[in-house]
Design a protein around this motif. Structure first.
Motif, PDB file in Angstrom:
ATOM      1  N   SER A   1      -7.487  12.891   3.118  1.00 41.56           N
ATOM      2  CA  SER A   1      -8.029  11.903   2.179  1.00 41.56           C
ATOM      3  C   SER A   1      -9.485  12.213   1.869  1.00 41.56           C
ATOM      4  O   SER A   1      -9.901  12.175   0.701  1.00 41.56           O
ATOM      5  CB  SER A   1      -7.917  10.494   2.765  1.00 41.56           C
ATOM      6  OG  SER A   1      -6.599  10.191   3.092  1.00 41.56           O
TER       7      SER A   1
ATOM      8  N   THR B   1       1.414   6.726  -6.871  1.00 39.93           N
ATOM      9  CA  THR B   1       0.362   7.626  -7.337  1.00 39.93           C
ATOM     10  C   THR B   1       0.617   9.072  -6.916  1.00 39.93           C
ATOM     11  O   THR B   1       0.312   9.995  -7.669  1.00 39.93           O
ATOM     12  CB  THR B   1      -1.027   7.183  -6.829  1.00 39.93           C
ATOM     13  OG1 THR B   1      -0.998   7.062  -5.405  1.00 39.93           O
ATOM     14  CG2 THR B   1      -1.445   5.872  -7.459  1.00 39.93           C
ATOM     15  N   VAL B   2       1.174   9.271  -5.749  1.00 34.84           N
ATOM     16  CA  VAL B   2       1.333  10.643  -5.256  1.00 34.84           C
ATOM     17  C   VAL B   2       2.550  11.347  -5.870  1.00 34.84           C
ATOM     18  O   VAL B   2       2.513  12.556  -6.091  1.00 34.84           O
ATOM     19  CB  VAL B   2       1.353  10.696  -3.714  1.00 34.84           C
ATOM     20  CG1 VAL B   2       2.692  10.326  -3.128  1.00 34.84           C
ATOM     21  CG2 VAL B   2       0.905  12.059  -3.222  1.00 34.84           C
TER      22      VAL B   2
ATOM     23  N   ILE C   1      -6.189   4.830  -1.313  1.00 31.49           N
ATOM     24  CA  ILE C   1      -5.116   4.001  -0.741  1.00 31.49           C
ATOM     25  C   ILE C   1      -4.818   4.435   0.689  1.00 31.49           C
ATOM     26  O   ILE C   1      -4.660   3.596   1.584  1.00 31.49           O
ATOM     27  CB  ILE C   1      -3.851   4.072  -1.618  1.00 31.49           C
ATOM     28  CG1 ILE C   1      -4.090   3.364  -2.949  1.00 31.49           C
ATOM     29  CG2 ILE C   1      -2.647   3.463  -0.898  1.00 31.49           C
ATOM     30  CD1 ILE C   1      -3.009   3.634  -3.995  1.00 31.49           C
ATOM     31  N   THR C   2      -4.751   5.746   0.913  1.00 31.62           N
ATOM     32  CA  THR C   2      -4.387   6.220   2.253  1.00 31.62           C
ATOM     33  C   THR C   2      -5.416   5.825   3.305  1.00 31.62           C
ATOM     34  O   THR C   2      -5.074   5.705   4.481  1.00 31.62           O
ATOM     35  CB  THR C   2      -4.191   7.751   2.283  1.00 31.62           C
ATOM     36  OG1 THR C   2      -5.403   8.393   1.907  1.00 31.62           O
ATOM     37  CG2 THR C   2      -3.057   8.170   1.379  1.00 31.62           C
TER      38      THR C   2
ATOM     39  N   THR D   1      -4.889   7.758  -4.860  1.00 37.32           N
ATOM     40  CA  THR D   1      -3.993   7.872  -3.706  1.00 37.32           C
ATOM     41  C   THR D   1      -4.783   8.143  -2.427  1.00 37.32           C
ATOM     42  O   THR D   1      -4.439   7.634  -1.364  1.00 37.32           O
ATOM     43  CB  THR D   1      -2.877   8.912  -3.934  1.00 37.32           C
ATOM     44  OG1 THR D   1      -1.783   8.597  -3.087  1.00 37.32           O
ATOM     45  CG2 THR D   1      -3.302  10.330  -3.683  1.00 37.32           C
TER      46      THR D   1
ATOM     47  N   HIS E   1       0.864   3.971  -2.852  1.00 36.04           N
ATOM     48  CA  HIS E   1       0.634   5.385  -2.521  1.00 36.04           C
ATOM     49  C   HIS E   1       1.727   6.263  -3.131  1.00 36.04           C
ATOM     50  O   HIS E   1       1.437   7.283  -3.759  1.00 36.04           O
ATOM     51  CB  HIS E   1       0.578   5.552  -1.006  1.00 36.04           C
ATOM     52  CG  HIS E   1       0.446   6.962  -0.550  1.00 36.04           C
ATOM     53  ND1 HIS E   1      -0.553   7.803  -0.978  1.00 36.04           N
ATOM     54  CD2 HIS E   1       1.196   7.691   0.304  1.00 36.04           C
ATOM     55  CE1 HIS E   1      -0.408   8.985  -0.403  1.00 36.04           C
ATOM     56  NE2 HIS E   1       0.655   8.946   0.370  1.00 36.04           N
TER      57      HIS E   1
ATOM     58  N   LEU F   1       0.825  -1.204   0.000  1.00 35.11           N
ATOM     59  CA  LEU F   1       0.000   0.000   0.000  1.00 35.11           C
ATOM     60  C   LEU F   1       0.861   1.257   0.000  1.00 35.11           C
ATOM     61  O   LEU F   1       0.545   2.240  -0.677  1.00 35.11           O
ATOM     62  CB  LEU F   1      -0.923   0.018   1.222  1.00 35.11           C
ATOM     63  CG  LEU F   1      -2.077  -0.964   1.205  1.00 35.11           C
ATOM     64  CD1 LEU F   1      -2.795  -0.969   2.551  1.00 35.11           C
ATOM     65  CD2 LEU F   1      -3.054  -0.609   0.090  1.00 35.11           C
TER      66      LEU F   1
END
Length: 130
Positions: free
Chosen positions: A76, A15-16, A53-54, A50, A12, A8
């Motif tokens: 988020s 994507t970030v 995911i968080t 993202t 993250h 994860l």
């Protein structure tokens, strides 16, 4: 950190990090062009993913709710709210609302939340500074 969380964390980061690059470019680039639209959709998708995911990553610092969610998760929820709002604002040619949403996502979701990622006790701080 549990090893089960590492996929994860990597997802993250995957994507970030491009979101940071694209978002920074979008802040200074010409608006409304075909490139702006394409990069904007990519940016929105990356930020939305993202943020999801968080929500699966537990808070490591400070108080938590249900032993999982912390203050960092507020960002988020903000991103998950602002991205669709900004998308539909753009679709409806509401440039002001779209810009406000995207600036909010960039400042809150990338700059502010990202700066917390470098705080002592957080994984990125450990990776980069110890």
């Amino acid at each position: 950190m549990r090893t089960s969380e590492l996929p994860l964390v990597y997802a993250h980061l995957a994507t970030v990090l491009p979101s940071f690059v694209i978002g920074t470019y979008m802040m200074v680039a010409r608006k409304g062009s075909p490139l702006h639209r394409t990069l904007g959709k990519t940016y929105m998708l990356l930020m939305f993913v993202t943020a999801i995911i968080t929500l699966f990553l537990p808070a490591k610092l400070g108080p938590t709710i249900l032993g999982h969610f912390g203050f960092i998760h507020i960002f988020s929820v903000i991103v998950l709210t602002l991205v669709p709002r900004a998308y539909f604002a753009a679709k409806n040619h509401n440039v002001r609302r779209h810009a406000q949403g995207m600036i909010g996502v960039y400042i809150g979701g990338i700059l502010v939340a990202g700066s917390f990622a470098f705080a002592p006790g957080r994984m990125l701080h450990t990776w980069l500074f110890t």
